[in-house]
Structures are given as structure tokens and as C-alpha cells.
Design a protein around this motif. Structure first.
Motif, mmCIF file in Angstrom:
data_model
loop_
_atom_site.group_PDB
_atom_site.id
_atom_site.type_symbol
_atom_site.label_atom_id
_atom_site.label_comp_id
_atom_site.label_asym_id
_atom_site.label_seq_id
_atom_site.Cartn_x
_atom_site.Cartn_y
_atom_site.Cartn_z
ATOM 1 N N THR A 20 5.730 -59.150 112.192
ATOM 2 C CA THR A 20 6.428 -59.330 110.932
ATOM 3 C C THR A 20 7.874 -58.916 111.098
ATOM 4 N N LYS A 21 8.724 -59.314 110.182
ATOM 5 C CA LYS A 21 10.123 -58.942 110.277
ATOM 6 C C LYS A 21 10.299 -57.446 110.038
ATOM 7 N N GLN A 22 11.213 -56.863 110.796
ATOM 8 C CA GLN A 22 11.597 -55.467 110.594
ATOM 9 C C GLN A 22 13.069 -55.447 110.204
ATOM 10 N N TYR A 23 13.414 -54.598 109.262
ATOM 11 C CA TYR A 23 14.768 -54.594 108.730
ATOM 12 C C TYR A 23 15.505 -53.308 109.084
ATOM 13 N N MET A 24 16.765 -53.457 109.541
ATOM 14 C CA MET A 24 17.602 -52.294 109.821
ATOM 15 C C MET A 24 18.229 -51.757 108.531
ATOM 16 N N THR A 25 18.570 -52.645 107.618
ATOM 17 C CA THR A 25 18.992 -52.295 106.266
ATOM 18 C C THR A 25 18.500 -53.402 105.348
ATOM 19 N N GLU A 26 18.720 -53.260 104.058
ATOM 20 C CA GLU A 26 18.256 -54.274 103.120
ATOM 21 C C GLU A 26 18.851 -55.640 103.456
ATOM 22 N N ASP A 27 17.962 -56.620 103.638
ATOM 23 C CA ASP A 27 18.324 -58.013 103.911
ATOM 24 C C ASP A 27 18.910 -58.251 105.297
ATOM 25 N N ILE A 28 18.998 -57.224 106.146
ATOM 26 C CA ILE A 28 19.532 -57.389 107.501
ATOM 27 C C ILE A 28 18.403 -57.101 108.495
ATOM 28 N N PRO A 29 17.783 -58.143 109.063
ATOM 29 C CA PRO A 29 16.638 -57.916 109.942
ATOM 30 C C PRO A 29 17.056 -57.587 111.374
ATOM 31 N N TYR A 30 16.181 -56.860 112.067
ATOM 32 C CA TYR A 30 16.310 -56.733 113.511
ATOM 33 C C TYR A 30 15.957 -58.085 114.147
ATOM 34 N N PRO A 31 16.410 -58.347 115.376
ATOM 35 C CA PRO A 31 15.989 -59.581 116.064
ATOM 36 C C PRO A 31 14.462 -59.654 116.123
ATOM 37 N N PHE A 32 13.919 -60.814 115.815
ATOM 38 C CA PHE A 32 12.456 -60.977 115.737
ATOM 39 C C PHE A 32 11.878 -61.307 117.096
ATOM 40 N N ARG A 33 10.768 -60.657 117.421
ATOM 41 C CA ARG A 33 9.995 -61.012 118.614
ATOM 42 C C ARG A 33 8.538 -61.122 118.218
ATOM 43 N N GLN A 34 7.920 -62.249 118.568
ATOM 44 C CA GLN A 34 6.562 -62.533 118.149
ATOM 45 C C GLN A 34 5.557 -61.632 118.879
ATOM 46 N N ASN A 35 4.460 -61.335 118.207
ATOM 47 C CA ASN A 35 3.324 -60.641 118.810
ATOM 48 C C ASN A 35 2.832 -61.437 120.024
ATOM 49 N N SER A 36 2.734 -60.791 121.173
ATOM 50 C CA SER A 36 2.427 -61.518 122.411
ATOM 51 C C SER A 36 1.051 -62.162 122.396
ATOM 52 N N ASN A 37 0.021 -61.447 121.914
ATOM 53 C CA ASN A 37 -1.313 -62.048 121.856
ATOM 54 C C ASN A 37 -1.337 -63.253 120.931
ATOM 55 N N PHE A 38 -0.646 -63.146 119.806
ATOM 56 C CA PHE A 38 -0.614 -64.230 118.828
ATOM 57 C C PHE A 38 0.039 -65.478 119.420
ATOM 58 N N VAL A 39 1.220 -65.324 120.011
ATOM 59 C CA VAL A 39 1.926 -66.496 120.536
ATOM 60 C C VAL A 39 1.210 -67.061 121.763
ATOM 61 N N TYR A 40 0.514 -66.210 122.525
ATOM 62 C CA TYR A 40 -0.249 -66.692 123.673
ATOM 63 C C TYR A 40 -1.378 -67.614 123.230
ATOM 64 N N LEU A 41 -2.029 -67.270 122.123
ATOM 65 C CA LEU A 41 -3.200 -68.021 121.687
ATOM 66 C C LEU A 41 -2.868 -69.277 120.884
ATOM 67 N N CYS A 42 -1.712 -69.288 120.203
ATOM 68 C CA CYS A 42 -1.433 -70.468 119.370
ATOM 69 C C CYS A 42 -0.018 -71.013 119.516
ATOM 70 N N GLY A 43 0.917 -70.250 120.067
ATOM 71 C CA GLY A 43 2.266 -70.749 120.290
ATOM 72 C C GLY A 43 3.158 -70.750 119.066
ATOM 73 N N PHE A 44 2.675 -70.250 117.941
ATOM 74 C CA PHE A 44 3.454 -70.287 116.698
ATOM 75 C C PHE A 44 4.453 -69.132 116.680
ATOM 76 N N GLN A 45 5.718 -69.427 116.391
ATOM 77 C CA GLN A 45 6.778 -68.433 116.533
ATOM 78 C C GLN A 45 7.264 -67.840 115.205
ATOM 79 N N GLU A 46 6.684 -68.252 114.089
ATOM 80 C CA GLU A 46 7.145 -67.722 112.811
ATOM 81 C C GLU A 46 6.475 -66.384 112.486
ATOM 82 N N PRO A 47 7.208 -65.476 111.832
ATOM 83 C CA PRO A 47 6.617 -64.191 111.444
ATOM 84 C C PRO A 47 5.651 -64.346 110.280
ATOM 85 N N ASP A 48 4.949 -63.233 109.981
ATOM 86 C CA ASP A 48 4.133 -63.135 108.771
ATOM 87 C C ASP A 48 3.051 -64.202 108.707
ATOM 88 N N SER A 49 2.345 -64.396 109.813
ATOM 89 C CA SER A 49 1.278 -65.391 109.914
ATOM 90 C C SER A 49 0.019 -64.731 110.470
#
Length: 378
Positions: A20-49
Motif C-alpha cells: 500500500t502507499k506510504q506517506y512522508m507527509t499529507e498527500d506526499i507519498p514515498y516512492p511505491f514498491r510492490q509486494n514481491s510475492n504479489f507481483v510475482y504471482l500476478c504481475g499487477f503493479q498497482e497498490p491497495d489490491s
């Protein structure tokens, strides 16, 4: 199939959350990196899935379902387009897709069935906190089967063996970083600080196709005579470790570690850092003091990949490991000659195991001291 000594139904459900997205301050997210197991199994790169995989007795015996953020024109104006349910199916090839808000309702159909075998879910390390607290946590508790297991080890047993396509990608990654290292070395000169070198490394990797750095760079300067002696000794150990992988079967990361300690002890005695009277076993034991970390780890989608897999298992073709012996001599080691004080060295290569022998994926990166100094002085 049996779990924990009890035979259970062949109907299983696997729940894998995205990051999921992590925020450094309100409305300013840290760079997103997908969960490795999740992307390995389905390839989907969007957060919050959430990915749900199911097995059963009826056809089709295996199904996969993605739960994704719903389309939202207002948020997409600022964050970019979302795939939505139709786009998720088209991108990944899953059997079906629903909005993430429908996950709780979907799971409810399993709560009162006694035909469900095992629920595979890592409830202690939920990477997507909102659905975990909203519905998945309670679902896991309500399941009548009572058989809940962590899927991480099974997934990592798949991930540790790289497909040919994965090996090609890892070779490309090593080639990009090797060329970047050369350019960073050439850029290094008086007046250029660590922040400049970090930025140069990041730029060279990104401009040649990498999405981001795997870890923050660690920066050093030019060899002193004592540093060169230590470095050349360590290089001998590292090259010996790679030959050990080539000539030894079966071999594990743990047995490679024992070889590294033996070779390192011999080199330290040659430098008079360890006494001449020590036996081979004593030298290997004493070497632990100078290299407090392991010789390597599994490498893949993560830097420290498949970390639940024991380093004691025999290496197989398709596995990738690091080979990274080190020597560390702080100023507090008063029994070591003073010219060696204050030095920390590590030489690392990425190695793919194949039936033809180990392949050094990072072999384009210079590691002989003469080659390094040529790059720095270029």
C-alpha cells in the motif's frame, strides 16, 4: 492433502495482499514498491489490491481473482489512470476481478462452509493494512476449518528458482549497474562528495532502464598501500569462493561460508594479522572476528531474496546468490598492526547457478585494484 496431521479438503484459498502507499507527509507519498510475492504471482503493479487464488474439486480446479481499487476520475486526475476491473483482467490474465470494496462480501461465502481446507495467509505481516483490519482478519478467525498457514515459504520455494526470462532480466540489471559503477568511479575526484556519487549512480542506472536502486550506495575512496594489501587478500578469497561453487557438489551457501572462513583465515595469517602458529581450524574460527556477516544470500526480486529459505539447502540450477566476503578492522583491534586499522572492505558478485557451472552475472564490473584505479583516474 493433509495439514498439521489432519486430512483436509482439496479446496484451498490463498490470500496475497499488495503493498500500500506510504506517506512522508499529507498527500506526499514515498516512492511505491510492490509486494514481491504479489507481483510475482500476478504481475499487477498497482497498490491497495488483493490477489485471491482458490483450488477446488469442480472445474475449473484453480481460479485467480484480483480485487483492485475502483476507477475514480478525481483521484486519477492527480495519481494517474487506474486499471479497474476490466483492465486488471486484460493486464494480468486472472480469471476475474472486482473492486477492493467487494472483498469482504466475497470472503463471506467461505465462512460457514466445512469443505474449506487451508487458508493460506500471512496474518502477522499484512502488507495491506486496511482490508486486513476491515475483513480479512475476521475472516481468518471465523473459518470453520481452523487450518490457517503462512504461504511465504511455499512461494519463496518457487521464487528461488529463476526462470530463463528472470535470469535474462537479472543479467540486464547487473550489466546496467556494472556500467554505472564504471562511470561513477570515473566521476570520483577531489571535491566530489558522497551525495554527488550517490546521485551519479542513481542517474546512470535510471537513464539506462532501471526503475530504482536496490539499496543505497556505500561510497569509498582510493587505495592506500595497506588497503591494497587487504583488498588483494580479500579478492583471492572471493575468487576462491567462486571456484568452490564451480568444483563442489552438492554445495550450499552455508558450506560456501565455511570455505570462505578457511580461505580468509589463511590470507589473514599471510598478512601477519593472525599468528603463524594457528591450525587451519583455529584460523577459520578466528576469521569470524574479521568478517561478522555471512558470505552471501539468495538474490532475486528483493536484495535479500527468499529470506525464509535456509542457507543450508543444496544450491540448484536456476538459483542466484551473492558471493561477498569481507574484512573489517576497526581502530579498537589493538592486536592488529596499526596500518590496517579503520578499514572495511567487501567484494561482491552476483552468481547464477547453471548445469554448466556458476555464471557471474556481475562480471562486467571491475574488481581488480588496477582496473578500479584506472576507472577512478579516467
Amino acid at each position: 492433502m493433509c495439514a498439521e496431521g489432519h486430512c483436509v479438503s482439496s479446496r484451498h484459498i490463498v490470500i496475497i495482499p499488495s503493498a500500500t502507499k506510504q506517506y512522508m507527509t499529507e498527500d506526499i507519498p514515498y516512492p511505491f514498491r510492490q509486494n514481491s510475492n504479489f507481483v510475482y504471482l500476478c504481475g499487477f503493479q498497482e497498490p491497495d489490491s488483493i490477489l485471491v487464488m482458490e483450488s477446488g474439486d469442480a472445474w475449473p480446479k484453480h481460479t485467480s481473482t484480483l480485487f483492485v481499487p475502483k476507477k475514480d476520475p478525481h483521484k486519477e486526475l492527480w495519481e494517474g489512470a487506474r486499471s479497474g476491473t476490466d483492465g486488471a483482467i486484460e493486464l494480468t490474465g486472472v480469471d476475474s476481478a472486482y473492486n477492493i470494496e467487494d472483498l469482504g462480501k466475497y470472503l463471506q461465502m467461505y465462512e460457514h462452509t466445512d469443505k474449506l481446507g487451508v487458508v493460506w495467509y500471512d496474518s502477522k505481516n499484512a502488507s495491506h493494512h486496511v482490508p486486513h483490519m476491515k475483513c480479512v482478519k475476521s475472516f481468518v478467525k471465523k473459518c470453520q476449518s481452523g487450518a490457517v498457514q503462512n504461504p511465504n515459504l511455499l512461494i519463496q520455494l518457487l521464487r528461488v528458482l529463476k526462470s530463463p526470462a528472470e535470469a535474462v532480466l537479472m543479467q540486464q540489471s547487473c550489466d546496467i549497474s556494472s556500467e554505472a559503477f564504471k562511470k561513477v568511479m570515473a566521476y570520483s575526484r577531489p571535491g566530489v562528495n558522497e551525495a554527488h556519487l550517490y546521485a551519479k549512480m542513481d542517474f546512470e542506472c535510471r537513464v539506462n532502464g532501471s526503475e530504482f536502486l536496490a539499496y543505497p550506495p556505500v561510497v569509498a575512496g582510493k587505495f592506500t598501500p595497506a588497503q591494497r594489501l587487504l583488498y588483494e587478500a580479500l579478492l583471492e578469497v572471493q575468487l576462491s569462493c567462486i571456484e568452490y561453487l564451480r568444483n563442489t557438489r552438492p554445495v550450499s551457501v552455508d558450506t560456501l561460508y565455511q570455505h570462505m572462513l578457511s580461505e580468509l583465515g589463511q590470507q589473514l595469517r599471510h598478512l601477519t594479522i593472525l599468528p603463524a602458529h594457528m591450525s587451519s581450524g583455529e584460523l577459520a574460527q578466528a576469521a569470524r572476528r574479521f568478517c561478522p556477516h555471512h558470505v552471501g544470500h539468495y538474490l532475486g526480486m528483493d536484495v535479500h531474496d527468499t529470506d525464509t529459505l535456509s542457507r543450508h539447502v543444496s544450491l540448484q540450477d536456476g538459483m542466484v546468490i551473492t558471493v561477498e566476503p569481507g574484512i573489517y578492522i576497526p581502530d579498537t583491534m589493538n592486536d592488529v598492526p596499526a596500518e590496517f586499522h579503520g578499514n572495511g572492505l567487501r567484494i561482491e558478485d552476483d552468481v547464477l547457478m547453471t548445469d554448466a557451472g556458476p555464471v557471474v552475472l556481475s562480471d562486467k564490473c571491475p574488481k581488480h585494484p588496477d582496473d578500479i584505479e584506472k576507472c577512478v583516474s579516467a
